[in-house]
Write a protein that holds these residues in place. Structure first.
Motif, PDB file in Angstrom:
ATOM      1  N   LEU A 120      -5.132 -13.317   6.143  1.00 10.12           N
ATOM      2  CA  LEU A 120      -6.022 -12.766   5.131  1.00 10.12           C
ATOM      3  C   LEU A 120      -5.588 -11.361   4.732  1.00 10.12           C
ATOM      4  N   ALA A 121      -5.537 -11.115   3.407  1.00 11.89           N
ATOM      5  CA  ALA A 121      -5.297  -9.777   2.876  1.00 11.89           C
ATOM      6  C   ALA A 121      -6.501  -9.385   2.023  1.00 11.89           C
ATOM      7  N   ILE A 122      -7.072  -8.226   2.322  1.00  9.33           N
ATOM      8  CA  ILE A 122      -8.252  -7.721   1.617  1.00  9.33           C
ATOM      9  C   ILE A 122      -7.901  -6.363   1.024  1.00  9.33           C
ATOM     10  N   LEU A 123      -8.188  -6.208  -0.267  1.00  8.84           N
ATOM     11  CA  LEU A 123      -7.922  -4.936  -0.946  1.00  8.84           C
ATOM     12  C   LEU A 123      -9.233  -4.318  -1.409  1.00  8.84           C
ATOM     13  N   VAL A 124      -9.428  -3.052  -1.039  1.00 12.83           N
ATOM     14  CA  VAL A 124     -10.521  -2.251  -1.587  1.00 12.83           C
ATOM     15  C   VAL A 124      -9.897  -1.013  -2.208  1.00 12.83           C
ATOM     16  N   GLU A 125     -10.726  -0.160  -2.787  1.00 13.03           N
ATOM     17  CA  GLU A 125     -10.170   0.962  -3.535  1.00 13.03           C
ATOM     18  C   GLU A 125      -9.276   1.854  -2.687  1.00 13.03           C
ATOM     19  N   ASP A 126      -9.619   2.019  -1.410  1.00 15.04           N
ATOM     20  CA  ASP A 126      -8.897   3.007  -0.606  1.00 15.04           C
ATOM     21  C   ASP A 126      -8.164   2.417   0.594  1.00 15.04           C
ATOM     22  N   ALA A 127      -7.960   1.093   0.634  1.00 14.93           N
ATOM     23  CA  ALA A 127      -7.283   0.518   1.796  1.00 14.93           C
ATOM     24  C   ALA A 127      -6.839  -0.914   1.535  1.00 14.93           C
ATOM     25  N   LEU A 128      -5.845  -1.306   2.286  1.00 11.54           N
ATOM     26  CA  LEU A 128      -5.398  -2.694   2.380  1.00 11.54           C
ATOM     27  C   LEU A 128      -5.662  -3.147   3.812  1.00 11.54           C
ATOM     28  N   ILE A 129      -6.398  -4.243   3.971  1.00  9.81           N
ATOM     29  CA  ILE A 129      -6.796  -4.729   5.289  1.00  9.81           C
ATOM     30  C   ILE A 129      -6.263  -6.140   5.464  1.00  9.81           C
ATOM     31  N   VAL A 130      -5.633  -6.407   6.608  1.00  9.29           N
ATOM     32  CA  VAL A 130      -5.099  -7.742   6.871  1.00  9.29           C
ATOM     33  C   VAL A 130      -5.649  -8.248   8.197  1.00  9.29           C
TER      34      VAL A 130
ATOM     35  N   ASP B 149       4.802  -6.552 -19.702  1.00  8.35           N
ATOM     36  CA  ASP B 149       3.655  -5.856 -20.281  1.00  8.35           C
ATOM     37  C   ASP B 149       2.427  -5.961 -19.371  1.00  8.35           C
ATOM     38  N   ARG B 150       2.188  -7.161 -18.843  1.00 11.77           N
ATOM     39  CA  ARG B 150       1.039  -7.347 -17.958  1.00 11.77           C
ATOM     40  C   ARG B 150       1.198  -6.526 -16.684  1.00 11.77           C
ATOM     41  N   LEU B 151       2.410  -6.520 -16.131  1.00 12.02           N
ATOM     42  CA  LEU B 151       2.634  -5.745 -14.910  1.00 12.02           C
ATOM     43  C   LEU B 151       2.467  -4.258 -15.159  1.00 12.02           C
ATOM     44  N   ASP B 152       2.912  -3.768 -16.327  1.00 12.84           N
ATOM     45  CA  ASP B 152       2.780  -2.342 -16.638  1.00 12.84           C
ATOM     46  C   ASP B 152       1.318  -1.926 -16.739  1.00 12.84           C
ATOM     47  N   ARG B 153       0.446  -2.861 -17.129  1.00 10.47           N
ATOM     48  CA  ARG B 153      -0.978  -2.537 -17.228  1.00 10.47           C
ATOM     49  C   ARG B 153      -1.666  -2.555 -15.867  1.00 10.47           C
ATOM     50  N   LEU B 154      -1.032  -3.168 -14.876  1.00 11.74           N
ATOM     51  CA  LEU B 154      -1.593  -3.196 -13.523  1.00 11.74           C
ATOM     52  C   LEU B 154      -1.118  -1.965 -12.756  1.00 11.74           C
ATOM     53  N   THR B 155      -1.608  -0.796 -13.155  1.00 14.48           N
ATOM     54  CA  THR B 155      -1.190   0.450 -12.521  1.00 14.48           C
ATOM     55  C   THR B 155      -1.998   0.697 -11.259  1.00 14.48           C
ATOM     56  N   GLY B 156      -1.328   1.211 -10.247  1.00 13.26           N
ATOM     57  CA  GLY B 156      -1.977   1.507  -8.980  1.00 13.26           C
ATOM     58  C   GLY B 156      -0.959   1.533  -7.864  1.00 13.26           C
ATOM     59  N   THR B 157      -1.362   2.088  -6.740  1.00  8.04           N
ATOM     60  CA  THR B 157      -0.455   2.216  -5.603  1.00  8.04           C
ATOM     61  C   THR B 157      -0.770   1.243  -4.480  1.00  8.04           C
ATOM     62  N   GLY B 158      -1.794   0.428  -4.652  1.00  4.34           N
ATOM     63  CA  GLY B 158      -2.115  -0.624  -3.688  1.00  4.34           C
ATOM     64  C   GLY B 158      -2.285  -1.939  -4.414  1.00  4.34           C
TER      65      GLY B 158
ATOM     66  N   TRP C 191       0.842  -1.197   0.000  1.00  2.00           N
ATOM     67  CA  TRP C 191       0.000   0.000   0.000  1.00  2.00           C
ATOM     68  C   TRP C 191       0.875   1.243   0.000  1.00  2.00           C
ATOM     69  N   GLY C 192       0.590   2.144  -0.962  1.00  6.17           N
ATOM     70  CA  GLY C 192       1.247   3.443  -0.975  1.00  6.17           C
ATOM     71  C   GLY C 192       2.517   3.512  -1.787  1.00  6.17           C
ATOM     72  N   HIS C 193       2.653   2.681  -2.829  1.00  8.80           N
ATOM     73  CA  HIS C 193       3.855   2.692  -3.667  1.00  8.80           C
ATOM     74  C   HIS C 193       3.449   2.709  -5.135  1.00  8.80           C
TER      75      HIS C 193
ATOM     76  N   GLY D 142      -1.598 -14.695  -8.837  1.00 10.01           N
ATOM     77  CA  GLY D 142      -2.416 -13.569  -9.255  1.00 10.01           C
ATOM     78  C   GLY D 142      -2.072 -12.299  -8.504  1.00 10.01           C
ATOM     79  N   ILE D 143      -2.392 -11.171  -9.125  1.00 13.51           N
ATOM     80  CA  ILE D 143      -2.203  -9.851  -8.509  1.00 13.51           C
ATOM     81  C   ILE D 143      -3.432  -9.007  -8.814  1.00 13.51           C
ATOM     82  N   VAL D 144      -3.910  -8.301  -7.790  1.00 11.06           N
ATOM     83  CA  VAL D 144      -4.962  -7.291  -7.943  1.00 11.06           C
ATOM     84  C   VAL D 144      -4.391  -5.960  -7.488  1.00 11.06           C
ATOM     85  N   VAL D 145      -4.655  -4.886  -8.252  1.00  9.50           N
ATOM     86  CA  VAL D 145      -4.170  -3.555  -7.888  1.00  9.50           C
ATOM     87  C   VAL D 145      -5.339  -2.584  -7.766  1.00  9.50           C
TER      88      VAL D 145
END
Length: 474
Positions: A170-180, A68-77, A18-20, A43-46
């Motif tokens: 457990l790791a949970i990702l939503v638009e504005d947070a990472l929850i473990v 190429d796949r990683l470059d399309r997964l843009t985001g900071t979380g 989160w935050g990078h 798998g990766i979700v961003v």
């Protein structure tokens, strides 16, 4: 390959950021370092703060992702996952992270562990109208969260987690947070680190070294931690906890360069080997370990017994790991391809072969045969864990005692079957002494259920827990 424990299959590894600005790339490298925990899918979700994007597939991390796949997964979380099947079929739909979309928000989950009451919960959820898209127990968690009905996501998650029993990091990702979150027993490991101002979470600390993160803390049993732009907020969903991390994390699953509960895995395994040498000495000329997870224990045994340690077994590192093969026939063929004995080391010698465990016994029998075919005069097998006589319900793929050779045969019968000149296991007390976790962290112990039959939670036999009572139905 990691010793005889090919018959014990650990379920997966979890990583998150989160935050990078390079969250997906960091997660990719983090998953690489956790590849030993699962090789069937990745798998990766961003999150780009507006929506969640996903890429996942069957195979190794390298097979699933490219630049190429990683470059399309843009985001900071982001969250990522490597998987071995323990609950649910081995196919694409069960690859994690799982991603769920609704009219208001999206939610993604990555889970390490096994929910022992998942079948009962799923039955009741279906009775109440839920439709499941996978056969994974992880999807049950998402349905429970959505049906909790709280306006606050954290409260919904806490309510859902009070309904499930078993092991979960457990790791949970939503638009504005990472929850473990960590189950009340802390059966599966999960740690938090930092790269500058960014947070990372990982099933093992070895991933922090790969991505240049500094260890901050372990996630404690019963904790729910929210990481967002405001920092890290620590909450709890369970206050009655009994910390009992899986002892096999120390014996086998984790990488030797990881730290867990204040204990380095390599040093713990060396201690297990030293303890084994005290409990089961033997006159011999050379000590060797089954690559890779038994090497540390073999070094400890050699040091304590003053018998030279040598590389008597060599691993072919260009062949896939045998423990992830889905059939016994493929596992046995994998052993033939992956290991060879070093004749110059073992020929004419009395060999102590150190392995971390015996599950079905087929691999150990093959390795003893390899050593004797290479000219070993004697092969003395020493196991750096107690006999595995009970199933694990927390994410290790042994669901019945019928799969476990030590549950139906004596040590002497196992020795005779594998063709060894002697066979000894580490005692349960020796395992606890060797790991030494209770000395490092007070009020912390290990789960020893596969050795003792004493489980830290109810196993929830469905016959004893009617479906209509699980979620308060009529």
């Amino acid at each position: 390959m990691r010793g005889e424990i090919k018959g014990l299959n650990e379920e997966c590894g979890v990583f998150g950021v989160w935050g990078h600005v390079d969250a997906s790339h960091i997660t990719y490298y983090g998953l690489h370092s956790l590849q030993h925990r699962g090789q069937e899918g990745a798998g990766i979700v961003v999150s780009d703060r507006e929506k969640l994007k996903i890429h996942k597939g069957m195979g190794l991390v390298n097979d699933v992702f490219d630049e190429d796949r990683l470059d399309r997964l843009t985001g900071t979380g982001s969250i990522g996952h490597v998987r071995y099947t323990t609950a649910g079929d081995s196919d694409f739909v069960n690859c994690q992270p799982l991603l769920f979309n609704s009219q208001t928000t999206s939610l993604s989950l990555a889970h390490n562990g096994n929910i022992v009451n998942a079948s009962a919960l799923k039955h009741q959820l279906e009775h109440q109208g839920s439709i499941f898209q996978t056969t994974s127990d992880t999807e049950v968690i998402a349905h429970l969260i959505k049906r909790s009905g709280y306006p606050n996501l954290q409260d919904s998650i806490k309510n859902a987690l009070t309904m499930i029993k078993g092991a979960y990091a457990l790791a949970i990702l939503v638009e504005d947070a990472l929850i473990v979150a960590q189950d009340p027993n802390g059966l599966r490991p999960l740690s938090i680190g930092k790269i500058g101002d960014a947070y990372v979470v990982s099933s093992e600390t070895c991933a922090f070294d790969i991505v240049g993160a500094e260890f901050v803390r372990d996630v404690q049993p019963g904790e729910l931690i929210t990481i967002n732009d405001e920092g890290m907020h620590i909450d709890r969903f369970a206050y009655s906890t009994q910390p009992t991390i899986c002892s096999m994390e120390y014996v086998y699953f984790s990488r030797p360069d990881s730290d867990m509960g204040g204990v380095n895995i390599h040093m713990a395994r060396k201690n297990l080997g030293r303890q084994l040498a005290l409990e089961a000495p033997v006159e011999a000329d050379v000590v060797t370990g089954v690559p890779d997870s038994s090497i540390s224990a073999a070094i400890g045994y050699a040091e304590a017994s003053n018998i030279p340690y040598e590389l008597g077994l060599i691993k072919n590192r260009y062949v896939g790991r045998t423990f992830i093969q889905p059939s016994q026939a493929l596992r046995e063929q994998g052993v033939k391809m992956k290991l060879s004995a070093v004749r110059g080391v073992v020929e004419g010698k009395r060999v102590v072969m150190i392995d971390d465990s015996i599950v079905r016994g087929t691999t150990a029998r093959r390795i003893v045969k390899l050593l004797k075919e290479a000219g070993a005069l004697e092969v003395h097998v020493r196991i750096s864990s107690p006999p595995i006589i009970n199933p694990c319900y927390y994410g290790i793929d042994t669901s019945t005692t019928g799969e476990l050779i030590a549950s139906k045969k004596t040590t002497e019968e196992i020795r005779e079957e594998m063709g060894a000149d002697s066979l000894s296991y580490l005692s349960v007390d020796g395992l606890k002494e060797g790991i030494g976790r209770s000395k490092e962290m007070t009020n912390c112990g290990q789960c020893l259920a596969c050795f003792t039959g004493e489980y830290p939670t109810d196993i929830f036999p469905e016959a004893d827990h009617p479906y209509d009572k699980v979620l308060g139905g009529k």
